[in-house]
Enzyme design. Structure first.
Site, PDB file in Angstrom:
ATOM      1  N   GLU A 103       0.833  -1.212   0.000  1.00 17.98           N
ATOM      2  CA  GLU A 103       0.000   0.000   0.000  1.00 17.98           C
ATOM      3  C   GLU A 103       0.862   1.254   0.000  1.00 17.98           C
ATOM      4  O   GLU A 103       1.934   1.289   0.626  1.00 17.98           O
ATOM      5  CB  GLU A 103      -0.892  -0.018   1.249  1.00 17.98           C
ATOM      6  CG  GLU A 103      -1.920   1.081   1.319  1.00 17.98           C
ATOM      7  CD  GLU A 103      -2.819   0.901   2.530  1.00 17.98           C
ATOM      8  OE1 GLU A 103      -3.049   1.899   3.250  1.00 17.98           O
ATOM      9  OE2 GLU A 103      -3.279  -0.233   2.767  1.00 17.98           O
ATOM     10  N   ARG A 203     -18.502 -10.197  -0.503  1.00 15.64           N
ATOM     11  CA  ARG A 203     -18.650  -8.749  -0.618  1.00 15.64           C
ATOM     12  C   ARG A 203     -19.608  -8.292  -1.719  1.00 15.64           C
ATOM     13  O   ARG A 203     -19.816  -7.082  -1.857  1.00 15.64           O
ATOM     14  CB  ARG A 203     -17.275  -8.097  -0.806  1.00 15.64           C
ATOM     15  CG  ARG A 203     -16.408  -8.231   0.449  1.00 15.64           C
ATOM     16  CD  ARG A 203     -17.084  -7.613   1.653  1.00 15.64           C
ATOM     17  NE  ARG A 203     -16.368  -7.905   2.897  1.00 15.64           N
ATOM     18  CZ  ARG A 203     -16.726  -7.465   4.097  1.00 15.64           C
ATOM     19  NH1 ARG A 203     -17.817  -6.708   4.217  1.00 15.64           N
ATOM     20  NH2 ARG A 203     -16.043  -7.779   5.164  1.00 15.64           N
TER      21      ARG A 203
END
Length: 236
Positions: A103, A203
């Site tokens: 990230e 999800r």
């Protein structure tokens, strides 16, 4: 190396398929190696084998296919997504993750911060019969007030952040002034097809948070493009 165009979620957020390893045939050959057999072109028999493996939870062959994504999403989405890294070990009793996650960090990156601010018609009420999730949408007037309030809060944090940077504060501390959960972050996610399918199945459910649902639907599109048979076992 497969570099697809970004698929936009909204004005800023996106998912991009960076690379893919394998195909439906990869799953077949991973399963057939037990019998020292190999297929070179996907047949109806091979397709039936994939369906059998998926229907009977024979998951290990699905780990030999990999996908790598670049994702740009609000921190609240990223942290929900991160749960799939923490729980991604396919071997019980080990703490080793079989997924990759890298990230961008505001210790080093000082590009202009971008924030997710819902439009006036996107604010949702809390559900009546659950402690999580969302209920109906607010009326436009209420949503407009909430959008204005959040915009003001974000602008205040940005001003404090910019001032800290201009005064020589280390970026790793200056970022404390930024409102956190709506801040967009960018990351690479590399995972087996099994892990990606598990993420999608959970999800894209109707009770998943809408913001992450939107991202999961794009990931699902990429799966269907590259693994059309295996993707039949992802719930819509």
């Amino acid at each position: 190396m497969k570099k697809d165009e970004k698929k936009m979620i909204n004005e800023y957020g996106y998912v991009r398929l960076v690379d893919v390893m394998g195909s439906d045939l990869t799953i077949v050959n991973a399963a057939r190696v037990s019998y020292a057999k190999e297929s070179f072109e996907l047949s109806e028999k091979d397709e039936r084998l994939i369906r059998f493996l998926a229907s009977n939870d024979h998951t290990s062959p699905f780990r030999h296919a990999m996908l790598q994504f670049e994702i740009y999403a609000p921190l609240m989405v990223a942290r929900q997504w991160w749960k799939y890294i923490v729980g991604s070990s396919h071997q019980e009793g080990t703490g080793d993750s079989l997924e990759g996650w890298n990230e961008s960090s505001r210790r080093y990156v000082t590009e202009k911060p971008t924030f997710y601010i819902p439009k006036p018609d996107c604010w949702r009420q809390k559900p009546e019969n659950s402690k999580q999730g969302s209920g109906d949408y607010f009326d436009y007037q209420t949503g407009e007030r909430l959008t204005d309030e959040l915009t003001g809060y974000v602008n205040q944090g940005l001003a404090l952040y910019d001032n800290a940077i201009e005064n020589g504060v280390a970026p790793e501390q200056a970022r404390l002034f930024l409102p956190a959960y709506g801040l967009y972050v960018r990351w690479y996610w590399t995972a087996s097809l099994q892990s990606v399918m598990h993420f999608i199945n959970q999800r894209i459910e109707h009770d998943a948070q809408k913001e992450i649902q939107d991202y999961a639907k794009i990931v699902y599109e990429y799966c269907k493009q590259n693994f059309p048979i295996a993707s039949e076992y992802i719930k819509e």
